[in-house]
Design a protein around this motif. Structure first.
Motif, short mmCIF file in Angstrom:
data_model
loop_
_atom_site.label_atom_id
_atom_site.label_comp_id
_atom_site.label_asym_id
_atom_site.label_seq_id
_atom_site.Cartn_x
_atom_site.Cartn_y
_atom_site.Cartn_z
N ARG A 104 0.84 -1.17 0.17
CA ARG A 104 -0.13 0.20 0.13
C ARG A 104 1.01 1.13 0.30
O ARG A 104 2.10 1.08 0.57
N LEU A 105 0.30 2.46 -0.54
CA LEU A 105 0.85 3.65 -0.14
C LEU A 105 0.34 4.43 0.96
O LEU A 105 -0.87 4.18 1.57
N LEU A 106 1.22 4.96 1.79
CA LEU A 106 0.83 5.97 2.69
C LEU A 106 0.41 7.29 2.31
O LEU A 106 1.04 7.86 1.64
N ASP A 107 -0.84 7.50 2.63
CA ASP A 107 -1.50 8.92 2.35
C ASP A 107 -1.80 9.53 3.58
O ASP A 107 -3.12 9.54 3.54
N TYR A 108 -0.91 10.00 4.05
CA TYR A 108 -1.27 10.85 5.28
C TYR A 108 -0.94 12.33 4.89
O TYR A 108 -0.05 12.76 4.26
N LYS A 109 -1.99 13.32 5.48
CA LYS A 109 -1.81 14.69 5.16
C LYS A 109 -0.87 15.28 6.37
O LYS A 109 -1.53 15.55 7.41
N TYR A 110 0.38 15.19 6.13
CA TYR A 110 1.38 15.90 7.11
C TYR A 110 1.45 17.16 6.93
O TYR A 110 1.69 17.74 5.65
N SER A 111 1.62 17.91 7.85
CA SER A 111 1.90 19.58 7.81
C SER A 111 3.31 19.52 7.66
O SER A 111 4.10 18.86 7.56
N ASP A 112 3.84 20.75 7.23
CA ASP A 112 5.39 21.19 6.84
C ASP A 112 6.05 20.88 7.91
O ASP A 112 7.32 20.00 8.06
N ALA A 113 5.68 21.29 9.32
CA ALA A 113 6.53 21.02 10.53
C ALA A 113 6.35 19.49 10.79
O ALA A 113 7.63 19.09 11.12
N LEU A 114 5.33 18.70 10.52
CA LEU A 114 5.48 17.41 10.76
C LEU A 114 6.18 16.68 9.85
O LEU A 114 7.07 15.67 10.04
N LYS A 115 6.16 16.83 8.53
CA LYS A 115 7.06 16.41 7.51
C LYS A 115 8.61 16.48 7.84
O LYS A 115 9.56 15.72 7.97
N LYS A 116 9.07 17.67 8.35
CA LYS A 116 10.31 18.29 8.63
C LYS A 116 10.77 17.36 10.04
O LYS A 116 11.94 16.79 10.08
N MET A 117 9.81 17.22 10.91
CA MET A 117 10.10 16.40 12.18
C MET A 117 10.07 14.99 11.95
O MET A 117 10.89 14.23 12.71
N ASP A 118 9.24 14.55 11.23
CA ASP A 118 8.94 12.95 10.88
C ASP A 118 8.86 12.42 9.48
O ASP A 118 7.92 12.19 8.99
N PRO A 119 10.33 12.51 8.94
CA PRO A 119 10.18 12.14 7.55
C PRO A 119 9.89 10.59 7.26
O PRO A 119 9.45 10.36 6.01
N ASP A 120 10.11 9.70 8.30
CA ASP A 120 9.64 8.36 8.27
C ASP A 120 8.21 8.04 8.49
O ASP A 120 8.13 6.88 8.33
N HIS A 121 7.31 8.82 8.67
CA HIS A 121 5.90 8.73 9.07
C HIS A 121 5.73 7.90 10.32
O HIS A 121 4.82 7.19 10.35
N LEU A 122 6.76 8.04 11.26
CA LEU A 122 6.50 7.28 12.47
C LEU A 122 5.20 7.51 13.00
O LEU A 122 4.30 6.56 13.45
N VAL A 123 4.81 8.81 13.33
CA VAL A 123 3.27 9.29 13.89
C VAL A 123 2.34 8.51 13.17
O VAL A 123 1.54 7.76 13.93
N ALA A 124 2.36 8.48 11.85
CA ALA A 124 1.24 7.88 11.09
C ALA A 124 1.28 6.35 11.49
O ALA A 124 0.37 5.76 11.44
N LEU A 125 2.38 5.61 11.32
CA LEU A 125 2.39 4.21 11.54
C LEU A 125 2.22 3.93 12.86
O LEU A 125 1.39 2.84 13.26
N VAL A 126 2.48 4.63 13.90
CA VAL A 126 2.28 4.02 15.38
C VAL A 126 0.74 4.36 15.60
O VAL A 126 -0.08 3.46 16.26
N THR A 127 -0.21 5.58 15.10
CA THR A 127 -1.36 5.87 15.48
C THR A 127 -2.30 4.82 14.89
O THR A 127 -3.57 4.89 15.13
N GLU A 128 -1.81 4.08 13.61
CA GLU A 128 -2.79 3.08 13.18
C GLU A 128 -2.96 1.83 14.13
O GLU A 128 -4.06 1.14 13.87
#
Length: 604
Positions: A52-76
């Protein structure tokens, strides 16, 4: 019994596979590259298929702080299920935990709020009023880090909270995978590295094996995050078989074969060359000898090892042995060998320990504990020590004249440390191991005086978990040195001194609390409460009423109160029996040594 009943009986005790009762949990392995998740598939051409593709709407601040999408992966997964995030380093664990909490919804704060507040309160209590600022910020969200920088009490509290679901996310190092049973619905590997080393297949399997444990969960999944540059190595990682397991006896003779041979002869399991060689053939190393030994035979290794131990003065050929055959040549353990064996001293350091103790006799400083603490500072931690020279200089300059005398005897001067601080060239050669060992001794010495891991951690800028491990290692090594000295008459002076020092290092509290801390279930905080309430000795505690204890001591349950009183009574009885045995022994002396017995009884 009839044939029918016999066959029925046999059928009734036929072993049944546990798989019939505990359903297998499927573990799905995934790889994440950029925004794409791939499933590990051994049948696929390159070992993976698109998931699958990760399709999460990240803010610019979140993209900078979490380039690996950890927040998205754990909140699932969290907070309904548990999750582990393996990080390459201790510092990364703390940073990732804090980063995730910055972007979690405020709703996470409401989940089991009272239990999380109680956890924070307990963490503060075991820290004598201190609480890690990172945990203070992350625990309210149900998140914590887990690595060797934590004290054992902190780890225990956090692990219990995770097991009961109060915490739903751990950011941790690879050590958690090996020794702690903390399963998770999802395991995320932050990178395919442990520190700077690329993952081995068995390490990878051990980590992802935390996901979906049988009997606890119904499904499990792992996600390994990797960069494009690591794709080829990871592809090999997921497809290759597990690494072979080899005996480590040959790797380090001093910790392997030499120690084994000394133990065999010390325990009289095997005393001659033939028996020892026969024993070696039956070991895992003996089974693998053709693979592990390229240039020498097992016989040659056995002979060389015995020769080494003989040259080191730990073994000697038995003078009563008249055998002319080399195969039947017998060995006996020497006094030094027995001391090393009884003290379980690493043979790499037994020479050094003997010399240090011998040198100590020439000018043992007894006005303070520093010299004794130095002699019981573990050798194996010295090579890992990297002193902070400014802290070293500050500690050295604050020593009393008697304490300064210890540093002088060891050859570590204030001017030498001053040059290290300023980066000047060192003209006089000083033993690096002695310098590093003295630095660790300062840490232990300060800890014995202050009895507070947190304040010493701040003073020396070291993780509190490391300091606690150093203290535990020193207490253990002090006991080993005591047993070493008991076997060598020349070191009689150390015996009484090391008994007391071992107690101080074991409990690391003020002297008046030590008798209370010998009681099962009484740690430092509880000992202080009991002492303040008037229970100042083992006798007071043994005669206490559990009901009175409950009313007097805060946060003490009825079960704990009964356990403390019962343990105190048992301990007091053991001490009384030991004293009675001593008296009985003295009363048996008069027929042979009347004068000695009389004087001994007067003292008793």
């Amino acid at each position: 019994m009839s044939k029918t009943s016999k066959s029925s009986f046999k059928r009734s005790i036929t072993p049944v596979s546990l798989d019939q009762y505990v359903p297998k949990v499927e573990l799905k392995e995934y790889l994440k590259i950029n925004d794409t998740i791939y499933e590990v598939d051994s049948k696929a051409e390159n070992g993976m298929t698109f998931s699958r593709l990760l399709d999460y709407k990240y803010s610019d601040a979140l993209k900078k702080m979490d380039p690996d999408h950890l927040v998205a992966l754990v909140t699932e997964v969290i907070p309904n299920y548990s999750c582990l995030v393996f990080c390459p380093s201790k510092k990364n664990c703390e940073n990732v935990a804090e980063m995730i909490c910055k972007f979690l919804s405020k709703e996470y704060l409401k989940q089991r709020e009272k239990e999380k507040q109680e956890l924070i309160k307990n963490l503060k209590h075991i820290g004598n009023g201190h609480l890690c600022p990172v945990l203070k910020r992350t625990v309210p969200f149900g998140v914590a880090y887990h690595h060797s920088g934590l004290t054992s009490d902190e780890r225990k509290l956090l692990e219990e909270a995770y097991s009961t679901g109060v915490l739903c996310l751990f950011t941790c190092t690879s050590t958690l995978a090996a020794g702690v049973n903390l399963p998770a619905r999802r395991v995320i590997l932050r990178a395919p590295y442990v520190a700077k080393e690329f993952l081995k297949r068995n390490q990878y399997k051990q980590m992802i094996g935390r996901a979906g444990r049988a009997g606890i969960d119904t499904v499990g999944e792992s996600i390994l995050i990797l960069q494009e540059k690591d794709r080829q190595q990871v592809s090999a990682l997921i497809s290759r078989p597990l690494e072979n397991c080899y005996s480590q006896l040959i790797q380090e003779f001093t910790k392997g074969i030499h120690t084994l041979f000394l133990s065999l002869i010390g325990l009289k399991i095997a005393t001659n060359l033939g028996d020892i060689f026969h024993f070696m053939n039956g070991t895992f190393f003996g089974v693998q000898q053709k693979i592990l030994l390229k240039e020498k035979s097992l016989w040659e290794v056995t002979v060389e090892s015995l020769r080494y131990l003989t040259e080191k003065g730990l073994l000697q050929k038995d003078i009563n042995d008249k055998s002319e055959e080399e195969f039947q040549c017998a060995f006996r353990i020497t006094k030094l060998g027995r001391a090393s064996f009884k003290g379980t001293i690493d043979l790499a350091y037994c020479d050094t320990l003997y010399k240090d103790l011998k040198k100590g006799l020439e000018g043992l400083v007894l006005e303070n504990l520093l010299h004794l603490v130095y002699l019981t500072t573990p050798y194996d931690l010295v090579s890992q020590c990297v002193p902070d020279w400014m802290i070293y200089f500050r500690q050295l300059s604050q020593l009393s004249p008697a304490e300064q005398n210890v540093a002088t005897l060891l050859g570590v001067s204030e001017s030498f440390i001053g040059r290290k601080v300023s980066g000047q060239a060192i003209r006089k050669k000083v033993d690096k191991d002695i310098v590093n060992r003295l630095y660790l001794s300062f840490v232990l010495y300060t800890l014995l005086k202050e009895t507070n891991v947190w304040s010493v951690s701040e003073k020396f800028n070291m993780p509190r978990g490391y300091i606690q491990n150093l203290l535990t290692g020193a207490a253990s090594f002090s006991s080993c040195v005591l047993h070493f000295c008991e076997e060598l008459e020349e070191f009689w002076v150390y015996r009484a001194l090391l008994v007391e020092l071992t107690k101080k290092l074991t409990y690391c509290v003020k002297a008046e609390l030590i008798p209370l801390m010998e009681v099962t279930g009484v740690l430092e905080g509880r000992a202080k409460q009991l002492y303040s309430a008037g229970y100042k000795s083992l006798t007071h505690l043994a005669n206490a009423s559990p009901e009175v204890l409950i009313r007097t001591i805060d946060h003490l349950s009825r079960r704990q109160a009964k356990q403390i009183v019962s343990s105190a009574k048992m301990l007091l009885q053991e001490k009384a029996e030991a004293l009675q045995e001593e008296v009985d022994e003295l009363l048996r002396l008069p027929s042979d040594f009347p004068g000695v017995a009389a004087s001994s009884l007067e003292k008793a």
